[in-house]
Design an enzyme around this catalytic site. Structure first.
Site, PDB file in Angstrom:
ATOM      1  N   CYS A   1       0.884  -1.210   0.172  1.00  0.00           N
ATOM      2  CA  CYS A   1      -0.067  -0.002  -0.105  1.00  0.00           C
ATOM      3  C   CYS A   1       1.035   1.399  -0.097  1.00  0.00           C
ATOM      4  O   CYS A   1       0.450   2.413  -0.352  1.00  0.00           O
ATOM      5  CB  CYS A   1      -0.841   0.067   1.250  1.00  0.00           C
ATOM      6  SG  CYS A   1      -2.149  -1.704   1.253  1.00  0.00           S
TER       7      CYS A   1
ATOM      8  N   HIS B   1      -3.229   7.566   1.509  1.00  0.00           N
ATOM      9  CA  HIS B   1      -3.555   6.109   1.048  1.00  0.00           C
ATOM     10  C   HIS B   1      -5.091   5.778   1.799  1.00  0.00           C
ATOM     11  O   HIS B   1      -5.225   6.294   2.787  1.00  0.00           O
ATOM     12  CB  HIS B   1      -2.662   5.369   1.761  1.00  0.00           C
ATOM     13  CG  HIS B   1      -2.991   3.729   1.412  1.00  0.00           C
ATOM     14  ND1 HIS B   1      -3.469   3.266   0.385  1.00  0.00           N
ATOM     15  CD2 HIS B   1      -3.026   2.900   2.270  1.00  0.00           C
ATOM     16  CE1 HIS B   1      -3.817   1.810   0.791  1.00  0.00           C
ATOM     17  NE2 HIS B   1      -3.710   1.662   1.836  1.00  0.00           N
TER      18      HIS B   1
ATOM     19  N   ASN C   1     -10.004   0.114  -0.436  1.00  0.00           N
ATOM     20  CA  ASN C   1      -8.614   0.165  -0.399  1.00  0.00           C
ATOM     21  C   ASN C   1      -7.764  -0.567  -1.579  1.00  0.00           C
ATOM     22  O   ASN C   1      -7.880  -1.615  -1.469  1.00  0.00           O
ATOM     23  CB  ASN C   1      -7.904  -0.593   0.851  1.00  0.00           C
ATOM     24  CG  ASN C   1      -6.486  -0.533   1.062  1.00  0.00           C
ATOM     25  OD1 ASN C   1      -5.892  -0.256   0.128  1.00  0.00           O
ATOM     26  ND2 ASN C   1      -6.034  -0.966   2.147  1.00  0.00           N
TER      27      ASN C   1
HETATM   28  O1  UT7 Z   1      -3.897  -0.510   3.852  1.00  0.00           O
HETATM   29  C1  UT7 Z   1      -2.851  -1.329   4.313  1.00  0.00           C
HETATM   30  C2  UT7 Z   1      -2.914  -1.564   5.643  1.00  0.00           C
HETATM   31  N1  UT7 Z   1      -4.388  -2.052   6.103  1.00  0.00           N
HETATM   32  C3  UT7 Z   1      -5.075  -1.145   6.984  1.00  0.00           C
HETATM   33  O2  UT7 Z   1      -4.655  -0.020   7.467  1.00  0.00           O
HETATM   34  C4  UT7 Z   1      -6.196  -1.864   7.770  1.00  0.00           C
HETATM   35  C5  UT7 Z   1      -6.179  -1.453   9.147  1.00  0.00           C
HETATM   36  N2  UT7 Z   1      -7.228  -1.959  10.030  1.00  0.00           N
HETATM   37  C6  UT7 Z   1      -8.359  -1.619  10.033  1.00  0.00           C
HETATM   38  O3  UT7 Z   1      -8.712  -0.773   9.060  1.00  0.00           O
HETATM   39  C7  UT7 Z   1      -9.445  -2.171  10.925  1.00  0.00           C
HETATM   40  O4  UT7 Z   1      -8.429  -2.830  12.166  1.00  0.00           O
HETATM   41  C8  UT7 Z   1     -10.218  -3.115  10.606  1.00  0.00           C
HETATM   42  C9  UT7 Z   1     -11.313  -2.428   9.568  1.00  0.00           C
HETATM   43  C10 UT7 Z   1      -9.825  -4.262   9.725  1.00  0.00           C
HETATM   44  C11 UT7 Z   1     -11.280  -3.762  11.536  1.00  0.00           C
HETATM   45  O5  UT7 Z   1     -11.761  -2.757  12.439  1.00  0.00           O
HETATM   46  P1  UT7 Z   1     -11.370  -2.743  13.861  1.00  0.00           P
HETATM   47  O6  UT7 Z   1     -12.225  -1.708  14.604  1.00  0.00           O
HETATM   48  O7  UT7 Z   1      -9.983  -2.667  14.274  1.00  0.00           O
HETATM   49  O8  UT7 Z   1     -12.234  -4.087  14.591  1.00  0.00           O
HETATM   50  P2  UT7 Z   1     -11.488  -5.538  15.207  1.00  0.00           P
HETATM   51  O9  UT7 Z   1     -10.625  -6.180  14.225  1.00  0.00           O
HETATM   52  O10 UT7 Z   1     -10.906  -4.929  16.598  1.00  0.00           O
HETATM   53  O11 UT7 Z   1     -12.792  -6.279  15.374  1.00  0.00           O
HETATM   54  C12 UT7 Z   1     -13.907  -5.899  16.274  1.00  0.00           C
HETATM   55  C13 UT7 Z   1     -14.818  -6.770  16.230  1.00  0.00           C
HETATM   56  C14 UT7 Z   1     -14.442  -8.290  16.490  1.00  0.00           C
HETATM   57  O12 UT7 Z   1     -15.570  -8.944  17.056  1.00  0.00           O
HETATM   58  P3  UT7 Z   1     -15.378  -9.231  18.539  1.00  0.00           P
HETATM   59  O13 UT7 Z   1     -14.149 -10.047  18.639  1.00  0.00           O
HETATM   60  O14 UT7 Z   1     -15.573  -7.830  19.183  1.00  0.00           O
HETATM   61  O15 UT7 Z   1     -16.782  -9.948  18.694  1.00  0.00           O
HETATM   62  C15 UT7 Z   1     -14.483  -8.799  14.945  1.00  0.00           C
HETATM   63  O16 UT7 Z   1     -14.572 -10.140  14.818  1.00  0.00           O
HETATM   64  O17 UT7 Z   1     -15.387  -6.939  14.925  1.00  0.00           O
HETATM   65  C16 UT7 Z   1     -15.588  -8.050  14.269  1.00  0.00           C
HETATM   66  N3  UT7 Z   1     -15.562  -7.931  12.810  1.00  0.00           N
HETATM   67  C17 UT7 Z   1     -16.566  -7.742  11.968  1.00  0.00           C
HETATM   68  N4  UT7 Z   1     -17.962  -7.641  12.229  1.00  0.00           N
HETATM   69  C18 UT7 Z   1     -18.676  -7.381  11.136  1.00  0.00           C
HETATM   70  C19 UT7 Z   1     -14.230  -8.046  12.060  1.00  0.00           C
HETATM   71  N5  UT7 Z   1     -14.562  -7.723  10.710  1.00  0.00           N
HETATM   72  C20 UT7 Z   1     -15.740  -7.545  10.596  1.00  0.00           C
HETATM   73  C21 UT7 Z   1     -16.821  -7.339   9.717  1.00  0.00           C
HETATM   74  N6  UT7 Z   1     -18.213  -7.324   9.915  1.00  0.00           N
HETATM   75  N7  UT7 Z   1     -16.563  -7.250   8.292  1.00  0.00           N
END
Ligand code: UT7
Length: 314
Positions: free
Chosen positions: A112, A241, A271
């Protein structure tokens, strides 16, 4: 006399197939509400049968047309991609052939951060007088390496391409660039193949990547402005980005930049990795928001980790 690398043309291309959050709800345990709130993404484009080179070609043609540069005048092609069409030859050489150019061409892989790495590389060739006109492209088919059963990554990525033509200028252009890598984070964000000819899929420790992205990009934005003796008041636009609206907002907040000065396309593009910055740039150039003389800050981070910024007088 010092030479500057100046962006004189932009172009972009998106495949026609739109995949909305509602479409993803049908196959994944997710919701439009969750995706919108956590990422800012509403839809993304996905290829049906186009290649990375196909996307790059269309974006490049538009950038060349805007620049009024013909393929025979290009001295170098740098194509940033994580999703090349083949292990070899470089997708950049296929692009060179299809454009009818004859210059050297190579791929650059910084995921990225690919576009800022490629633009910084082009800057070196121009500042040292080795090249006058360089085509810099970011082209990605992230849908090829996404695990469509993994809701934490499948919702984020999209396909597309963006391109710029950079030329040697005596007065203005790229003012500053800075690149970083830290390979110790390999397992936080990677493609899980064991052999080079095995097709793996993206694995990401999303929340860890999120926190590191906010920290590294905020530090870098601040460092870039300090190095240039500028404040965010001197910036016309940040063109970041497009990974996550929350990451972008946190960086803007850290440097006191209002969100009204940030170019956002992630709601429509998702993305697109190395393509996201030149895609966003092209959208804002063509809709008239970005004008000649504007101060632009590009910054991005991706797998590796690799991250970087480029400050440009457009
Ligand atoms: O481009 C290069 C680099 N990449 C990035 O910059 C991406 C960086 N990361 C992110 O953008 C975020 O971390 C995500 C969008 C991927 C995830 O958001 P988050 O606020 O960090 O969520 P999380 O991973 O802490 O997950 C929170 C909850 C979890 O459930 P529990 O354990 O709290 O019950 C996940 O299982 O959200 C759940 N979850 C979802 N729920 C509904 C994860 N993905 C999804 C989804 N829909 N698609």
């Amino acid at each position: 006399m010092k030479k500057f690398a100046r962006i004189i043309g932009t172009g972009s291309y998106l495949p026609s197939k739109v995949v909305t959050n509602a479409d993803l709800e049908k196959t994944l345990d997710t919701s439009d509400e969750w995706i919108t709130a956590r990422t800012g993404i509403k839809e993304r484009r996905i290829v049906t049968n186009e290649s990375t080179c196909d996307l790059a070609l269309e974006a490049s043609k538009k950038a060349l047309e805007m620049s009024e540069i013909s393929p025979s005048e290009i001295d170098l092609i740098i194509l940033a991609t994580t999703t090349p069409d083949k292990i070899f030859p470089a997708t950049a050489t296929m692009l060179q052939d299809r454009l009818g150019a004859t210059c050297p061409a190579f791929d650059l892989q910084a995921v990225c951060a690919g576009f800022v790495f490629a633009l910084t590389t082009a800057q070196q060739y121009i500042e040292n007088g080795t090249a006058k006109n360089i085509l810099v492209v970011g082209s990605e088919i992230m849908s090829k390496i996404v695990d469509w059963n993994d809701r934490s990554t499948a919702i984020i990525f999209g396909d597309g391409a963006g391109a710029v033509v950079v030329c040697s200028d005596n007065t203005t252009g790229i003012k500053h660039s800075k690149l970083y890598s830290d390979g110790s984070y390999m397992s936080s964000l990677h493609v899980n193949n064991n052999r080079i000819n095995e097709l793996g899929t993206i694995e990401m420790a999303g929340n860890e990547v999120y926190k590191i992205a906010v920290k590294r990009l905020s530090d870098l934005a601040e460092e870039t402005l300090n190095d240039c003796n500028m404040t965010s008041d001197d910036l016309t636009w940040m063109v970041p980005h497009q990974a996550n609206i929350r990451i972008i907002s946190a960086v803007a907040k850290r440097i006191n930049l209002p969100m009204s000065k940030v170019i956002l396309t992630l709601d429509k593009h998702g993305n697109t990795s190395a393509a996201s910055i030149p895609l966003a740039l092209d959208v804002a150039v063509r809709d008239g928001r970005i004008k000649k003389g504007d101060s632009l800050l590009f910054e991005g981070i991706g797998g590796g980790f690799s991250w970087g910024s480029v400050l440009v007088e457009y």
